[in-house]
Design an enzyme around this catalytic site. Sequence first.
Site, PDB file in Angstrom:
ATOM      1  N   TRP A 174       0.817  -1.211   0.000  1.00 35.87           N
ATOM      2  CA  TRP A 174       0.000   0.000   0.000  1.00 35.87           C
ATOM      3  C   TRP A 174       0.850   1.259   0.000  1.00 35.87           C
ATOM      4  O   TRP A 174       0.527   2.234  -0.694  1.00 35.87           O
ATOM      5  CB  TRP A 174      -0.992   0.003   1.168  1.00 35.87           C
ATOM      6  CG  TRP A 174      -2.125  -0.962   0.953  1.00 35.87           C
ATOM      7  CD1 TRP A 174      -2.376  -2.103   1.662  1.00 35.87           C
ATOM      8  CD2 TRP A 174      -3.143  -0.890  -0.052  1.00 35.87           C
ATOM      9  NE1 TRP A 174      -3.487  -2.738   1.157  1.00 35.87           N
ATOM     10  CE2 TRP A 174      -3.977  -2.016   0.115  1.00 35.87           C
ATOM     11  CE3 TRP A 174      -3.437   0.013  -1.079  1.00 35.87           C
ATOM     12  CZ2 TRP A 174      -5.087  -2.266  -0.717  1.00 35.87           C
ATOM     13  CZ3 TRP A 174      -4.539  -0.229  -1.897  1.00 35.87           C
ATOM     14  CH2 TRP A 174      -5.343  -1.358  -1.710  1.00 35.87           C
ATOM     15  N   ASP A 206      -1.479   6.619   6.742  1.00 33.96           N
ATOM     16  CA  ASP A 206      -2.540   5.768   6.198  1.00 33.96           C
ATOM     17  C   ASP A 206      -2.831   4.697   7.255  1.00 33.96           C
ATOM     18  O   ASP A 206      -2.028   3.791   7.465  1.00 33.96           O
ATOM     19  CB  ASP A 206      -2.073   5.127   4.881  1.00 33.96           C
ATOM     20  CG  ASP A 206      -3.109   4.145   4.321  1.00 33.96           C
ATOM     21  OD1 ASP A 206      -4.177   3.964   4.944  1.00 33.96           O
ATOM     22  OD2 ASP A 206      -2.833   3.568   3.245  1.00 33.96           O
ATOM     23  N   LYS A 243     -12.344  -1.542   6.698  1.00 31.57           N
ATOM     24  CA  LYS A 243     -11.580  -2.573   7.394  1.00 31.57           C
ATOM     25  C   LYS A 243     -11.967  -2.650   8.866  1.00 31.57           C
ATOM     26  O   LYS A 243     -12.231  -3.723   9.359  1.00 31.57           O
ATOM     27  CB  LYS A 243     -10.083  -2.321   7.255  1.00 31.57           C
ATOM     28  CG  LYS A 243      -9.464  -2.978   6.032  1.00 31.57           C
ATOM     29  CD  LYS A 243      -9.133  -2.113   4.930  1.00 31.57           C
ATOM     30  CE  LYS A 243      -8.661  -2.801   3.686  1.00 31.57           C
ATOM     31  NZ  LYS A 243      -7.939  -1.855   2.837  1.00 31.57           N
TER      32      LYS A 243
HETATM   33  C1  LIG Z   1      -7.426  -1.240   1.823  1.00 33.45           C
HETATM   34  C2  LIG Z   1      -6.314  -0.260   1.955  1.00 33.45           C
HETATM   35  C3  LIG Z   1      -6.215   0.857   1.114  1.00 33.45           C
HETATM   36  C4  LIG Z   1      -7.166   1.106  -0.039  1.00 33.45           C
HETATM   37  O1  LIG Z   1      -8.418   1.412   0.412  1.00 33.45           O
HETATM   38  P1  LIG Z   1      -9.609   1.775  -0.600  1.00 33.45           P
HETATM   39  O2  LIG Z   1     -10.627   2.336   0.341  1.00 33.45           O
HETATM   40  O3  LIG Z   1     -10.015   0.514  -1.274  1.00 33.45           O
HETATM   41  O4  LIG Z   1      -9.107   2.787  -1.562  1.00 33.45           O
HETATM   42  C5  LIG Z   1      -5.181   1.737   1.333  1.00 33.45           C
HETATM   43  N1  LIG Z   1      -4.288   1.544   2.323  1.00 33.45           N
HETATM   44  C6  LIG Z   1      -4.352   0.486   3.143  1.00 33.45           C
HETATM   45  C7  LIG Z   1      -3.333   0.325   4.222  1.00 33.45           C
HETATM   46  C8  LIG Z   1      -5.370  -0.450   2.982  1.00 33.45           C
HETATM   47  O5  LIG Z   1      -5.441  -1.512   3.806  1.00 33.45           O
END
Ligand SMILES: *Cc1c(COP(=O)(O)O)cnc(C)c1O
Length: 369
Positions: free
Chosen positions: A108, A178, A202
């Site tokens: 990511w 993030d 998540k």
């Molecule tokens: C799932 C995830 C993303 C992407 O998320 P979206 O909402 O699908 O754009 C980005 N960073 C991390 C760490 C993730 O687990």
Amino acid sequence: MSTATVSDRVFNFSAGPATLPLKVLQEAQQHLLCLPGVGASILEISHRSPPFEAIIGTAEQDMRTLLGIPDDYAVLFLQGGATTQFSMIPMNFLSASTSADYLLQGAWSKKAIGEAKKCGPVKVVWDGSAEKFSRVPRAGEFQPSEGAAYLHMTSNETIEGIEFHYDPDCGSVPLICDASSDFMHRPIDIKKYALIYAGAQKNVGPAGATVVIIRKDLLDRQVGTQLPTMLDYKKMVAGASMHNTPPVFTIYILHLVMKWLLNDVGGLDKMLQLNQQKANQLYDYMDASGGYYKPHAQTDSRSLMNITWRMGNEDLEKKFVKEAQAAKLDGLKGHRDVGGLRASLYNAFPLEGVAALIDFMKEFQQKNG
Ligand SMILES: *Cc1c(COP(=O)(O)O)cnc(C)c1O
């Protein structure tokens, strides 16, 4: 109409969208036809109506209480997923004449770097690729560059299963995180961060909203002019996430998840204890399996959210996933980019599911070991 009941539910190890608290689903189900006192469902009312304003207000207030978010931070519910934040951050804060620091920790963060490079110079100040992204940097292992526009980290790399267990100190360089896959799994020192973002799907709700917590003074550092309105943090803060129609249903579920965290779990200290208990049972079991199950992450970086491991060979891994699925243990296949197995144990994943997985693993090793 065929119906399904609670007993039809599997143990859902999906990495995202992921399992939600049963209580939240039941309340949403109960109120889907009609919100109490409103006469219509959450799906049918205006986002400018008092009932929705109360819901989004409570969601924000409960999140502020749980995380201890001070008044000089704004809380936003945006769209476009965490992936849109990969672009929105550099569009707002990175220009050709500055440079941004990034930690390269896994899949990511690599994507975040790719998007930032389209906006301006990027400096990778720590790179975990030589160790196959099996750990995050330890405290003191990376230094923010002088005058950097910001430093970007990923608190939990969802695919590799590695996680920060501390809040790094970046001095005067704004720290951007993030936190998509471990948001609100533990208390954090929010003051260390200038901006935290997380896709809801998540750990705090269904897909459709991205939470952004932003220190308001960061808005003075905006470099982009002529930014599209929807990609302009200043306008999103000014409009309190309501410049246009926000993702109302996702925010509604998120507000129920906040209530569950506050009233049923009892706050983020308790949440962390439970998350440690769940993850440690699984890691401890694998460590004692004589190498039959081999965790990917180095010990000090092991994720509490996404537990990744390998087995002797790919055929064995495939067999494991297939038989686990038949035993109502769903979603254990690792991400296609790294292979192996992954058990995602987000906040709402129940302790009994971990016990069920360990029982299955014991039996599998006895039969196939
Ligand atoms: C799932 C995830 C993303 C992407 O998320 P979206 O909402 O699908 O754009 C980005 N960073 C991390 C760490 C993730 O687990």
